[in-house]
Design a protein around this motif. Structure first.
Motif, short mmCIF file in Angstrom:
data_model
loop_
_atom_site.label_atom_id
_atom_site.label_comp_id
_atom_site.label_asym_id
_atom_site.label_seq_id
_atom_site.Cartn_x
_atom_site.Cartn_y
_atom_site.Cartn_z
N ILE B 57 0.81 -1.23 0.00
CA ILE B 57 0.00 0.00 0.00
C ILE B 57 0.83 1.27 0.00
O ILE B 57 0.32 2.33 -0.24
CB ILE B 57 -0.95 0.03 1.21
N LYS B 58 2.12 1.12 0.23
CA LYS B 58 2.87 2.37 0.40
C LYS B 58 2.94 3.20 -0.88
O LYS B 58 3.19 4.39 -0.83
CB LYS B 58 4.26 2.11 0.99
N ASP B 59 2.69 2.57 -2.03
CA ASP B 59 2.70 3.31 -3.29
C ASP B 59 1.34 3.91 -3.64
O ASP B 59 1.20 4.63 -4.61
CB ASP B 59 3.14 2.40 -4.44
N ILE B 60 0.36 3.56 -2.84
CA ILE B 60 -0.98 4.06 -3.16
C ILE B 60 -1.11 5.52 -2.74
O ILE B 60 -0.60 5.92 -1.71
CB ILE B 60 -2.05 3.20 -2.44
N GLY B 335 -17.47 10.22 -0.87
CA GLY B 335 -17.96 9.30 -1.87
C GLY B 335 -16.79 8.60 -2.53
O GLY B 335 -15.71 9.18 -2.66
N LEU B 336 -16.99 7.35 -2.94
CA LEU B 336 -15.93 6.62 -3.65
C LEU B 336 -16.14 6.81 -5.15
O LEU B 336 -17.21 6.47 -5.67
CB LEU B 336 -16.01 5.12 -3.32
N MET B 337 -15.12 7.31 -5.83
CA MET B 337 -15.28 7.51 -7.26
C MET B 337 -15.33 6.17 -7.98
O MET B 337 -14.74 5.18 -7.53
CB MET B 337 -14.14 8.37 -7.81
N LYS B 338 -16.03 6.17 -9.09
CA LYS B 338 -16.30 4.93 -9.80
C LYS B 338 -15.03 4.19 -10.24
O LYS B 338 -14.99 2.97 -10.29
CB LYS B 338 -17.17 5.21 -11.03
N HIS B 339 -13.96 4.94 -10.58
CA HIS B 339 -12.77 4.29 -11.14
C HIS B 339 -11.97 3.51 -10.11
O HIS B 339 -11.05 2.77 -10.46
CB HIS B 339 -11.88 5.34 -11.82
N LEU B 340 -12.28 3.65 -8.81
CA LEU B 340 -11.51 2.94 -7.79
C LEU B 340 -11.75 1.45 -7.88
O LEU B 340 -12.89 1.00 -8.00
CB LEU B 340 -11.91 3.42 -6.39
N SER B 341 -10.64 0.68 -7.82
CA SER B 341 -10.82 -0.77 -7.82
C SER B 341 -9.58 -1.40 -7.20
O SER B 341 -8.58 -0.71 -6.95
CB SER B 341 -11.01 -1.28 -9.25
N GLY B 342 -9.65 -2.69 -6.94
CA GLY B 342 -8.51 -3.45 -6.44
C GLY B 342 -7.97 -2.89 -5.13
O GLY B 342 -8.73 -2.50 -4.24
N LYS B 343 -6.64 -2.84 -5.06
CA LYS B 343 -5.98 -2.41 -3.83
C LYS B 343 -6.33 -0.98 -3.47
O LYS B 343 -6.43 -0.61 -2.31
CB LYS B 343 -4.46 -2.52 -4.00
N LYS B 344 -6.50 -0.16 -4.51
CA LYS B 344 -6.80 1.24 -4.25
C LYS B 344 -8.18 1.39 -3.60
O LYS B 344 -8.38 2.23 -2.71
CB LYS B 344 -6.73 2.04 -5.55
N LEU B 345 -9.10 0.54 -4.05
CA LEU B 345 -10.43 0.57 -3.45
C LEU B 345 -10.35 0.11 -1.99
O LEU B 345 -10.97 0.68 -1.10
CB LEU B 345 -11.38 -0.32 -4.25
N TYR B 349 -11.44 2.15 1.37
CA TYR B 349 -12.28 1.69 2.48
C TYR B 349 -11.56 1.87 3.82
O TYR B 349 -12.17 2.23 4.83
CB TYR B 349 -12.70 0.24 2.28
N GLU B 350 -10.24 1.57 3.82
CA GLU B 350 -9.48 1.78 5.06
C GLU B 350 -9.54 3.24 5.48
O GLU B 350 -9.64 3.56 6.66
CB GLU B 350 -8.01 1.38 4.84
N TYR B 351 -9.44 4.11 4.48
CA TYR B 351 -9.47 5.55 4.74
C TYR B 351 -10.81 5.96 5.33
O TYR B 351 -10.88 6.69 6.32
CB TYR B 351 -9.20 6.27 3.41
N LEU B 352 -11.89 5.46 4.72
CA LEU B 352 -13.23 5.76 5.23
C LEU B 352 -13.37 5.29 6.67
O LEU B 352 -13.90 6.00 7.53
CB LEU B 352 -14.29 5.08 4.34
N ASN B 353 -12.90 4.09 6.92
CA ASN B 353 -12.99 3.56 8.29
C ASN B 353 -12.17 4.38 9.26
O ASN B 353 -12.57 4.60 10.40
CB ASN B 353 -12.56 2.10 8.31
#
Lengths: 292, 449
Positions: B57-60, B335-345, B349-353
């Motif tokens: 995740i460090k590159d995200i 809000g989560l933008m539509k293009h988010l997927s995989g690890k970034k998504l 979610y971690e960020y939201l939490n």
């Protein structure tokens, strides 16, 4: 450069000459204008969705609204006032520099001094008027202290006056520079001859200086008019939100995602500006004046 | 306004990061397929999300974009520190933000949305539904948001209440769903109840009704908010308070109601009632602090900012009475933008939490805003701060702002009282009306009059 004998090579050279300008104008001017033009004919669902198509509904709405007229009247009022004051101040500053300062080095030095206030951002220059003009600002405090007034003058800030003051402060340089430039090219011998022939100072001004500074005045006018008509931020801040302009109104349209009406208003403003500028260019042949 | 242009566009590196992250995840899957698969399969059951390995995740980088009072750099920095990936906060004004979400959705990862913006973003399909199950604290979010009620009190739905904008039926639905579902449009993170700020020394009496703002006594000394969509609601609260009109729904006026409101505003303007209108936080502080106005619609931290300058200023408690008055509520969520997927998504979610885990709730409380999960925010507040900000009790000691500057003296009480006193008196919510285009036009009539 030697003109080439080969017509196709001459053609190529011609294209090369214009290409830098074309490379700048097409992506940064023509393309955005076309996008705006296209958007102005689209329909919208009111939620920012555009339906490609061709409808004149947005133009109909813009042209049929009393608001448009009021906005143009307000904007033109600011434009005319700003233009008049920047012209008077700019003209006389240039006149002083060219005809009254004998030493050319000093004249250029003073001319550069005119540009000093423009080293800071125009937003800073605008908001710095607020503590000066406010109810508890320096001017009101001074007037109250000297007993000239009993109540602070409210008209100084958040008023049309404040808007015009800010514009004049921001834009006078755009008058000084071109007028200075065209005045500096007036042959001093012409003035001497006029004096010898018995012309008064007023006649010299009326018959020689003003006509020969026409191109500078026209250029300055184009700058001032197009900047004031295309601005909304000064109006918004200095009128305290008490006034609006053509651009502020379509900025608000964009805020509620009414893209087609905003685009139609923008196209209309472009047309109005083109008309004003071609009128100026008709009165003064800038190209001829400059290459004189 | 002043925030415009601050945003930096970092789409390319971020997308590259996302691609790298995806590649990494594929490699990791190959290496430890069994372990990862197990974790993923079990994730739903334990109501969490798969633990993300630090090196992955460090590159995200997450780009959280929105208004300055909601998307705060200090909060993003803390999140990055706690979560181990990069968080970039970018500020824009409300209208520039919604325009960016709609026209350049891929340059944003987390969109800062008000209820009405969530409705628009869903409609334009630029966001994806948030899976409620993946939000750890979801059950602890106040029912104001999740059920439209609090403490047995139904939350009014004039305007677009956060509850109304909260749910969609499927992750890709474009229309809001009335009632609780498994998919949320946005996750509330900060909100407040807005009213009037005034100078008690110059107004001379306690203000509890909106009509004081249009009282001829304060001619030339009053100001109103110049963001059409919410300014018109403040005006509506004034006119309703003065008994001039009764609105069907202040948050979604008919053309006739818009005409009445704007004509009345024009009339007041011509009589010289308004000294100015304001658009930014700073402008409202300046107007009040420089003595230009004595009463104006205002935001809570702006009142505090005036008080810090040793100028008395009160935030009027406009409790609902006789079906009139009340605060104008607002709420910003993520809000989560539509293009988010995989690890970034997963990271999103971690960020939201993280947002609901308390640090952020404590931070915003210190300038007068509320967290949707007060139970976690409480852990990050001193008992004195909790008593002052949430319980409406006299401050047991000096209260500091989020950056440690003394803000309120010991013994001061929060204007408007406790959390429940304030939120239960919200009578309408920030909105975008069906007749927004018409309203905007009439508001410009008021501006140019």
């Amino acid at each position: 450069m030697q003109p080439s004998q080969n017509p196709s090579r001459a053609n190529l050279a011609g294209w090369l000459y214009v290409s830098p300008l074309v490379l700048v104008l097409v992506p940064f001017f023509v393309a955005p204008i076309l996008v705006v033009l296209a958007a102005s004919f689209f329909a919208t669902d009111g939620f920012g969705g555009l339906t490609p198509g061709f409808t004149l509904a947005s133009y109909f709405e813009v042209l049929h609204s009393a608001l448009t007229l009021k906005l143009y009247l307000a904007t033109i009022k600011f434009t005319v006032l700003t233009w008049a004051f920047t012209l008077i101040i700019g003209f006389f500053v240039a006149y002083f520099l060219v005809f009254h300062v004998r030493n050319q080095l000093l004249a250029i030095g003073l001319f550069l001094l005119c540009t000093v206030p423009f080293w800071t951002s125009n937003i800073i220059r605008m908001i710095s008027w607020i503590p000066l003009l406010g109810k508890e600002g320096l001017i009101n405090q001074a007037l109250l202290a000297t007993g000239v007034i009993r109540q602070p003058l409210e008209v100084l800030l958040f008023s049309d006056l404040a808007v015009v003051i800010a514009y004049v402060h921001q834009l006078t340089i755009f008058m000084i520079v071109p007028i200075f430039n065209s005045m500096a090219r007036i042959d001093k011998k012409l003035i001497e001859a006029a004096i010898d022939a018995g012309a008064s100072r007023f006649d010299i001004m009326r018959l020689i200086v003003v006509p020969m500074s026409k191109s500078g005045i026209a250029l300055g006018t184009i700058f001032v008019v197009s900047i004031v008509m295309g601005d909304f931020f000064v109006v918004k801040v200095m009128s305290g939100g008490g006034s609006a302009s053509v651009v502020s109104a379509f900025y608000e349209d964009v805020g509620v995602l009414q893209y087609p009406t905003a685009a139609a208003s923008a196209v209309l403003l472009t047309l109005v500006l083109v008309a004003i500028i071609s009128l100026i260019l008709r009165t003064v042949d800038i190209r001829q004046e400059i290459t004189r | 306004m002043s925030d415009r242009g601050k945003g930096t566009f970092t789409s390319d590196p971020a997308e590259a990061n996302a691609r790298r992250a995806k590649k990494l995840s594929r490699r990791t899957l190959l290496k430890g397929a069994a372990a990862i698969a197990g974790a993923a399969a079990g994730s739903d059951a334990i109501r969490g999300f798969p633990t993300i390995w630090a090196q992955e995740i460090k590159d995200i980088e997450l780009r959280h974009v929105g208004v300055s009072y909601s998307v705060v750099k200090a909060i993003g920095d803390q999140a990055a520190k706690d979560l181990g990936f990069k968080v970039t906060m970018q500020n824009l004004d409300t209208s520039a933000a919604i325009n960016r979400f709609i026209s350049q959705p891929n340059t944003v990862d987390i969109a800062d949305l008000e209820g009405w913006q969530a409705k628009l973003a869903a409609k334009r399909s630029v966001i994806q539904g948030i899976e409620v199950k993946k939000i750890k604290e979801f059950d602890n979010i106040l029912p104001i948001f999740t059920k439209g009620e609090i403490d047995g009190h139904k939350i009014p739905r004039q305007g677009i209440s956060p509850y109304e904008a909260m749910y969609i039926s499927k992750p890709d639905s474009t229309d809001l769903h009335d009632g609780v579902t498994e998919w949320a449009t946005f996750l509330p993170q900060v909100y407040n109840a807005d009213s009037i700020g005034y100078r008690p020394d110059l107004v001379g009496h306690e203000v509890t009704e909106w009509k004081d703002l249009i009282d001829p006594k304060f001619k030339g000394k009053a100001a109103i908010l110049d963001v059409p969509a919410i300014g018109i609601m403040d005006a509506a609260l004034c006119f309703e308070s003065a008994g001039l009109i009764k609105y069907g729904n202040k948050g979604n006026m008919t053309k006739e109601e818009i005409d009445f409101t704007c004509n009345k505003l024009i009339e007041l303007k011509k009589q010289g009632q308004f000294r100015a209108t304001w658009t930014t936080f700073d402008q409202s502080v300046q107007l009040m602090a420089a003595g230009e106005v004595v009463i104006q619609s205002m935001w809570s931290p702006a009142v505090a900012a005036v008080r810090v300058k040793e100028i008395p200023c009160v935030y009027a408690p406009v409790n609902v009475k006789n079906g009139k008055e009340g605060y104008r509520g607002w709420c910003n969520g993520m809000g989560l933008m539509k293009h988010l997927s995989g690890k970034k998504l997963d990271a999103a979610y971690e960020y939201l939490n993280w947002y609901l885990s308390g640090w952020q709730g404590g931070f915003v409380a210190r300038y007068g805003y509320y967290s949707p999960v007060p139970s976690t925010a409480k852990k990050f507040l001193t008992p004195a701060e909790w008593a002052f900000w949430y319980e409406g009790q006299p401050a047991p000691e000096v209260i500091n702002d989020p950056y440690g500057v003394a803000m309120e003296k010991a013994g001061t009480k929060r204007d408007g009282g406790s959390f429940l006193d304030r939120v239960k008196n919200i009578s309408c919510w920030n909105t975008l009306m069906d007749e927004a285009a018409y309203m905007n036009k009439r508001w410009n009539d008021f501006k140019v009059a």
